[in-house]
Design a protein around this motif. Structure first.
Motif, mmCIF file in Angstrom:
data_model
loop_
_atom_site.group_PDB
_atom_site.id
_atom_site.type_symbol
_atom_site.label_atom_id
_atom_site.label_comp_id
_atom_site.label_asym_id
_atom_site.label_seq_id
_atom_site.Cartn_x
_atom_site.Cartn_y
_atom_site.Cartn_z
ATOM 1 N N GLN A 174 -57.275 -23.136 77.546
ATOM 2 C CA GLN A 174 -58.172 -23.678 78.559
ATOM 3 C C GLN A 174 -58.799 -22.572 79.396
ATOM 4 O OE1 GLN A 174 -59.211 -26.953 78.825
ATOM 5 N NE2 GLN A 174 -60.703 -25.960 80.194
ATOM 6 N N LEU A 175 -58.025 -21.506 79.650
ATOM 7 C CA LEU A 175 -58.557 -20.372 80.393
ATOM 8 C C LEU A 175 -59.750 -19.768 79.654
ATOM 9 C CD1 LEU A 175 -58.378 -18.272 82.719
ATOM 10 C CD2 LEU A 175 -56.818 -16.960 81.249
ATOM 11 N N TYR A 176 -59.609 -19.615 78.346
ATOM 12 C CA TYR A 176 -60.714 -19.054 77.570
ATOM 13 C C TYR A 176 -61.914 -19.996 77.543
ATOM 14 C CZ TYR A 176 -59.335 -14.520 75.739
ATOM 15 O OH TYR A 176 -59.043 -13.173 75.626
ATOM 16 N N CYS A 177 -61.677 -21.279 77.491
ATOM 17 C CA CYS A 177 -62.794 -22.233 77.554
ATOM 18 C C CYS A 177 -63.521 -22.117 78.894
ATOM 19 C CB CYS A 177 -62.288 -23.663 77.349
ATOM 20 S SG CYS A 177 -61.819 -24.033 75.646
ATOM 21 N N ASP A 178 -62.755 -22.002 79.974
ATOM 22 C CA ASP A 178 -63.352 -21.837 81.298
ATOM 23 C C ASP A 178 -64.133 -20.527 81.382
ATOM 24 O OD1 ASP A 178 -62.167 -24.230 82.010
ATOM 25 O OD2 ASP A 178 -60.469 -23.280 83.042
ATOM 26 N N TYR A 179 -63.589 -19.500 80.762
ATOM 27 C CA TYR A 179 -64.245 -18.187 80.726
ATOM 28 C C TYR A 179 -65.565 -18.264 79.958
ATOM 29 C CZ TYR A 179 -64.757 -13.208 79.373
ATOM 30 O OH TYR A 179 -65.221 -11.926 79.157
ATOM 31 N N LEU A 180 -65.547 -18.884 78.792
ATOM 32 C CA LEU A 180 -66.770 -19.028 78.010
ATOM 33 C C LEU A 180 -67.812 -19.853 78.758
ATOM 34 C CD1 LEU A 180 -65.290 -19.676 74.428
ATOM 35 C CD2 LEU A 180 -66.266 -17.546 75.314
ATOM 36 N N ASN A 181 -67.372 -20.901 79.444
ATOM 37 C CA ASN A 181 -68.296 -21.695 80.257
ATOM 38 C C ASN A 181 -68.953 -20.852 81.342
ATOM 39 O OD1 ASN A 181 -68.341 -24.358 79.203
ATOM 40 N ND2 ASN A 181 -66.321 -24.771 80.057
ATOM 41 N N LEU A 220 -65.970 -10.854 84.136
ATOM 42 C CA LEU A 220 -67.323 -11.305 84.451
ATOM 43 C C LEU A 220 -68.184 -10.147 84.961
ATOM 44 C CD1 LEU A 220 -66.814 -14.808 86.130
ATOM 45 C CD2 LEU A 220 -67.408 -14.277 83.753
ATOM 46 N N LYS A 221 -67.564 -9.167 85.592
ATOM 47 C CA LYS A 221 -68.318 -7.998 86.074
ATOM 48 C C LYS A 221 -68.917 -7.232 84.897
ATOM 49 C CE LYS A 221 -65.500 -7.404 90.248
ATOM 50 N NZ LYS A 221 -64.530 -6.527 90.970
ATOM 51 N N TRP A 222 -68.167 -7.177 83.783
ATOM 52 C CA TRP A 222 -68.671 -6.510 82.577
ATOM 53 C C TRP A 222 -69.924 -7.221 82.078
ATOM 54 C CZ3 TRP A 222 -69.514 -7.907 77.461
ATOM 55 C CH2 TRP A 222 -69.668 -6.862 76.543
ATOM 56 N N TRP A 223 -69.906 -8.540 82.104
ATOM 57 C CA TRP A 223 -71.051 -9.315 81.637
ATOM 58 C C TRP A 223 -72.270 -9.155 82.542
ATOM 59 C CZ3 TRP A 223 -71.466 -11.332 76.964
ATOM 60 C CH2 TRP A 223 -70.290 -11.596 76.229
ATOM 61 N N GLU A 224 -72.049 -8.857 83.810
ATOM 62 C CA GLU A 224 -73.166 -8.660 84.735
ATOM 63 C C GLU A 224 -74.077 -7.523 84.286
ATOM 64 O OE1 GLU A 224 -71.413 -8.108 88.558
ATOM 65 O OE2 GLU A 224 -70.864 -10.223 88.807
ATOM 66 N N LYS A 225 -73.514 -6.538 83.577
ATOM 67 C CA LYS A 225 -74.310 -5.427 83.045
ATOM 68 C C LYS A 225 -74.733 -5.683 81.601
ATOM 69 C CE LYS A 225 -72.156 -1.891 85.970
ATOM 70 N NZ LYS A 225 -71.395 -0.606 85.986
ATOM 71 N N ALA A 226 -73.867 -6.362 80.846
ATOM 72 C CA ALA A 226 -74.152 -6.576 79.425
ATOM 73 C C ALA A 226 -75.309 -7.545 79.211
ATOM 74 C CB ALA A 226 -72.899 -7.089 78.716
ATOM 75 N N ILE A 227 -75.368 -8.593 79.993
ATOM 76 C CA ILE A 227 -76.405 -9.611 79.779
ATOM 77 C C ILE A 227 -77.818 -9.046 79.970
ATOM 78 C CG2 ILE A 227 -77.338 -11.807 80.618
ATOM 79 C CD1 ILE A 227 -74.405 -12.653 81.160
ATOM 80 N N PRO A 228 -78.093 -8.293 81.053
ATOM 81 C CA PRO A 228 -79.434 -7.717 81.175
ATOM 82 C C PRO A 228 -79.790 -6.757 80.038
ATOM 83 C CG PRO A 228 -78.300 -7.666 83.290
ATOM 84 C CD PRO A 228 -77.286 -8.064 82.271
ATOM 85 N N ALA A 229 -78.800 -6.018 79.533
ATOM 86 C CA ALA A 229 -79.066 -5.110 78.414
ATOM 87 C C ALA A 229 -79.488 -5.890 77.180
ATOM 88 C CB ALA A 229 -77.816 -4.276 78.106
ATOM 89 N N HIS A 230 -78.830 -7.007 76.929
ATOM 90 C CA HIS A 230 -79.194 -7.845 75.792
ATOM 91 C C HIS A 230 -80.561 -8.501 76.017
ATOM 92 C CE1 HIS A 230 -74.968 -7.277 74.841
ATOM 93 N NE2 HIS A 230 -75.190 -7.799 73.640
ATOM 94 N N LYS A 231 -80.809 -8.904 77.220
ATOM 95 C CA LYS A 231 -82.092 -9.521 77.559
ATOM 96 C C LYS A 231 -83.247 -8.558 77.275
ATOM 97 C CE LYS A 231 -84.671 -12.671 79.821
ATOM 98 N NZ LYS A 231 -84.845 -14.072 79.389
ATOM 99 N N ALA A 232 -83.019 -7.275 77.500
ATOM 100 C CA ALA A 232 -84.072 -6.266 77.326
ATOM 101 C C ALA A 232 -84.475 -6.085 75.873
ATOM 102 C CB ALA A 232 -83.618 -4.929 77.916
ATOM 103 N N THR A 233 -83.652 -6.548 74.930
ATOM 104 C CA THR A 233 -84.016 -6.442 73.518
ATOM 105 C C THR A 233 -84.934 -7.584 73.079
ATOM 106 O OG1 THR A 233 -82.175 -7.782 72.664
ATOM 107 C CG2 THR A 233 -81.750 -5.423 73.026
ATOM 108 N N GLY A 234 -85.065 -8.607 73.926
ATOM 109 C CA GLY A 234 -85.870 -9.766 73.585
ATOM 110 C C GLY A 234 -85.123 -10.835 72.809
#
Length: 306
Positions: free
Chosen positions: A159-166, A126-140
């Motif tokens: 189930q772990l992967y489903c929880d992760y995707l959620n 989830l820490k990786w996504w904390e940086k990835a999501i804003p970068a994607h957001k910046a593309t519009g």
């Protein structure tokens, strides 16, 4: 002679009037094709993986070429270390918009480590996504899509992967981006009794946080009917990967007309062309695929947002 000249003048006037009427009639007869030529361009996105070799050599030139083909948007498949194809999010956005398109979505993935699976804990990812999501957001872009996850060893891992995707989907929703999952054919294999991995994911992810980008070709190759999935899980499929064995419509194995006719049941908001194998040079195959959809009467010009 005077009367003869008057006769010929009258004849010429009549002939001229007749030709004018003919030209008007001919123009009217051709108006349907003219209307097609002047019709608004269909909203068709290109998954840039379709031109992967060209993107490695010349990403900016390849993006320009995609816009010239007629595509209205792109789906990226080249995010790494905060950049898209070596460009900052802002640079990537600018190049796509300069080509007359927009950034619609991106295939981006962070698989769980063996330790995370073992410990049933995905906090590090989830820490990786904390940086990835804003970068994607910046593309519009509007959507982030995970291209695949490993086939689970057991239901606990599934189930772990489903929880992760959620959890990632919730982070994306909070950032104003929709989060989804893209399938291949292996998700159509059973993971519990007769329940497929795909249906398990559909039943165990939160529709508010996770949508599904159905790859219609891989669904068919997994012996599943896209239309039946639309009906069984309405409004779960925000995007569709429109794909065939090679160029669109080439194999005759995918019932595109029925898929498009029923796409509204699935909640489809947009379509994405992906060409993985080719009969021609990649750019030609990708253009032929665009032409197939743009000329198909069953493909709408655009899709309503849900």
């Amino acid at each position: 002679m005077k009367y003869i000249n008057l006769f010929f003048c009258a004849a010429l006037i009549a002939l001229s009037a007749g030709l004018t009427a003919c030209n008007t009639t001919c123009a009217s007869a051709q108006s349907p094709s003219s209307a097609v030529a002047n019709a608004p361009k269909k909203d068709i996105t290109l998954q840039l993986y379709s031109l992967r070799s060209d993107m490695k050599k010349d990403p900016k030139g390849t993006i320009k070429k995609a816009g010239e083909m007629g595509y209205t948007a792109v789906e990226a498949a080249g995010y790494s270390d905060g950049k898209f194809y070596g460009m900052t999010p802002e640079e990537f956005k600018a190049e796509v918009e300069k080509a007359g398109m927009k950034v619609r979505s991106s295939h981006t993935s962070k698989k769980l480590s063996p330790e995370e699976v073992k410990n049933n804990n995905f906090s590090e990812s989830l820490k990786w996504w904390e940086k990835a999501i804003p970068a994607h957001k910046a593309t519009g872009m509007e959507y982030i899509v995970v291209p695949s996850i490993p086939f689970p060893k057991n239901i606990k891992e599934m189930q772990l992967y489903c929880d992760y995707l959620n959890a990632v989907g919730k982070m994306c929703r909070d950032a104003g981006i929709k989060f989804g999952y893209h399938n291949h054919s292996f998700e159509m294999k059973p993971v519990k009794d007769k329940l497929s991995m795909y249906e398990y994911m559909l039943q165990n992810t939160n529709p508010e946080n996770v949508f599904f980008e159905m790859d219609v070709y891989w669904a068919v190759m997994g012996q599943q009917s896209p239309v039946e999935l639309f009906k069984k899980y309405p409004n779960r499929f925000r995007l569709l990967h429109i794909k065939d064995l090679k160029e669109l419509g080439e194999s005759g194995m995918v019932g595109f007309d029925a898929i498009f006719k029923n796409a509204h049941i699935g909640g489809v908001e947009g379509i994405v062309v992906e060409v993985e194998r080719y009969n021609y040079e990649p750019a030609k195959s990708v253009k032929l695929s665009y032409d197939y959809l743009n000329n198909a009467p069953f493909v709408p010009a655009t899709y309503p947002k849900k």
